[in-house]
Design an enzyme around this catalytic site. Structure first.
Site, PDB file in Angstrom:
ATOM      1  N   LYS A  93       0.754  -1.049   0.444  1.00  0.00           N
ATOM      2  CA  LYS A  93       0.225  -0.204   0.196  1.00  0.00           C
ATOM      3  C   LYS A  93       0.761   0.895  -0.061  1.00  0.00           C
ATOM      4  O   LYS A  93       2.000   1.487   0.770  1.00  0.00           O
ATOM      5  CB  LYS A  93      -0.808  -0.188   1.318  1.00  0.00           C
ATOM      6  N   GLY A 193     -20.779   6.504   5.698  1.00  0.00           N
ATOM      7  CA  GLY A 193     -19.668   6.573   4.601  1.00  0.00           C
ATOM      8  C   GLY A 193     -20.167   6.215   3.818  1.00  0.00           C
ATOM      9  O   GLY A 193     -19.852   5.556   2.960  1.00  0.00           O
ATOM     10  N   VAL A 194     -20.470   7.894   2.379  1.00  0.00           N
ATOM     11  CA  VAL A 194     -20.731   7.360   1.557  1.00  0.00           C
ATOM     12  C   VAL A 194     -20.646   7.798   0.115  1.00  0.00           C
ATOM     13  O   VAL A 194     -21.047   8.427  -0.779  1.00  0.00           O
ATOM     14  CB  VAL A 194     -23.110   7.519   1.496  1.00  0.00           C
ATOM     15  N   GLY A 195     -19.195   7.655  -0.329  1.00  0.00           N
ATOM     16  CA  GLY A 195     -18.363   7.743  -1.189  1.00  0.00           C
ATOM     17  C   GLY A 195     -18.720   6.426  -1.883  1.00  0.00           C
ATOM     18  O   GLY A 195     -19.440   6.139  -2.166  1.00  0.00           O
ATOM     19  N   VAL A 197     -17.544   3.569  -2.285  1.00  0.00           N
ATOM     20  CA  VAL A 197     -18.351   2.214  -2.105  1.00  0.00           C
ATOM     21  C   VAL A 197     -19.619   2.785  -1.383  1.00  0.00           C
ATOM     22  O   VAL A 197     -20.393   1.802  -1.772  1.00  0.00           O
ATOM     23  CB  VAL A 197     -17.076   1.836  -1.884  1.00  0.00           C
TER      24      VAL A 197
END
Ligand code: NAD
Length: 366
Positions: A93, A193-195, A197
């Site tokens: 990463k 978290g509504v990004g 994905v």
């Protein structure tokens, strides 16, 4: 001469290999470029199963320690994610220190790509938080060791929809285990978290009839998605005591921690975020004791890596979706193993992944 040498006796001991998150990582590369202002760290955790593939995250870390800690944790997570998913990939990463909205530019991306290239394919990069498909295209100009490039440039595009599909499969399997049915109709699901994905996950579960509650720090996005999917909104971070059936962490990691775990009313945890448990052993065990069915993050969020791996092998979207759908079966197997052996689901998934790595290592030694 000696007076020019820094006296290190007062510094924190073992700053890298002694880090809590350091876990036999093979290589850590610190990348610095004054002209572009690039400060990045590439973490290569393990390459026994193959080259270390994992996304690059750009984030305004509070300190370089936080960035190092993050890359150590995230790269290790990738090793186990690829191993449990049966991919011939190791774990790596990268993190870029900075604000993706204000400090990212093409020159910075290109310079980062040059550092990736210098590792000759031992590390292959991809998209993570703060990155877009376009950034992968720019990195591709200077290195072949990048995945998730745009479809227009022969790549597989943004992996997030495939990740969301895998999380959806994992959520259904965990529900099957906990509620006796994988039908999500009427289930109260909190998506934090509504990004990239989170939004696609909301779409899948809304279509199935779940009662969706969304939470995000971006209020504009919340209002927009609330209208689009007829979802309820909850503001702020006091969300852990909500009366819900399923908690889907899809923002950042470590939200299951000492402060939140006893407040959680959810019966299932299934989300996309990496490293959801602040302490894998302690919190994995506590969830088990509390009877909360936790679908291990590194197992159910593997859709994205399945998709970018396919890009290396020769991309076939249907095959990627089929492999991702199999996350449902693997998740059920993990719940069965966890019950049979009396261990946490995290431990069960981890053991299977570690066994695969150990077996390959033995084969390589012979
Ligand atoms: P994203 O950046 O598109 O979305 C993250 C969302 O979380 C944003 O809307 C952001 O505003 C919100 N957020 C940030 N901090 C928050 C907080 N404290 N509370 C509530 N909301 C907050 O990222 P993404 O691509 O959707 O990824 C989401 C998570 O899933 C990340 O942890 C990522 O590492 C993980 N993941 C993503 C993929 C992928 O394919 N994109 C694959 C595996 C894992």
């Amino acid at each position: 001469m000696t007076s020019e040498i820094l006296d290190t006796s007062e510094l924190k001991q073992d700053p890298v290999f002694g880090q809590l998150s350091f876990d036999a990582h093979e290589q850590i590369v610190f990348c610095n470029d004054e002209d572009t202002g690039l400060k990045a760290i590439i973490g290569i955790h393990n390459t026994v199963l193959g080259p270390a593939l994992g996304g690059t995250r750009m984030w305004s870390y509070k300190s370089e320690w936080d960035a190092l800690n993050d890359v150590l944790r995230l790269s290790r997570g990738m090793t186990y994610k690829s191993a449990i998913t049966g991919l011939n990939l190791g774990g790596g990463k990268a993190v870029i220190i900075g604000n993706a909205k204000t400090q990212k530019n093409d020159a910075l991306m290109r310079k980062f790509g040059e550092f990736v290239n210098s590792l000759s394919g031992k590390y292959i990069t991809a998209e993570d938080v703060g990155m877009e498909t376009r950034d992968m295209d720019i990195i591709r100009e200077v290195t072949p060791h990048v995945t998730g490039i745009s479809e227009a440039n022969g790549g597989s595009g943004n992996p997030s929809p495939v990740t969301a599909y895998g999380v959806y499969m994992g959520m259904k399997a965990a529900s099957k285990f906990k509620f006796g049915t994988d039908n999500l109709e009427g289930k109260k699901v909190l998506v934090q978290g509504v990004g990239h994905v989170g939004e696609t996950l909301v779409k899948y579960i809304t279509e199935e009839g779940a009662q969706v509650i969304i939470n995000d720090i971006n209020e504009v996005r919340l209002q927009e998605l609330s209208k689009k999917y007829n979802a309820n909104v909850v503001l702020g971070d006091d969300i852990y005591g909500l009366d819900i059936d399923i908690y889907a962490p899809c923002a950042l990691g470590a939200t299951v921690n000492d402060n939140t775990i006893n407040r959680l009313n959810a019966k299932v945890i299934a989300g996309a975020a990496n490293n959801q448990l602040a302490d894998e052993v302690k919190h994995g065990k506590l969830l088990q004791e509390r009877g909360i069915a936790y679908a291990p993050d590194f197992l159910i969020n593997a859709g994205g890596i399945i998709n970018v791996y396919a890009e290396i092998e020769g991309y076939d979207k249907e095959e990627s979706m089929r492999k991702t759908e199999n996350i449902y079966n693997t998740t059920l197997e993990i719940f069965d193993l966890s019950e049979k052996e009396g261990i946490s689901t995290h431990r069960a998934a981890f053991n299977i992944a570690q066994n695969r790595i150990d077996k390959r290592k033995k084969e390589q030694a012979n």
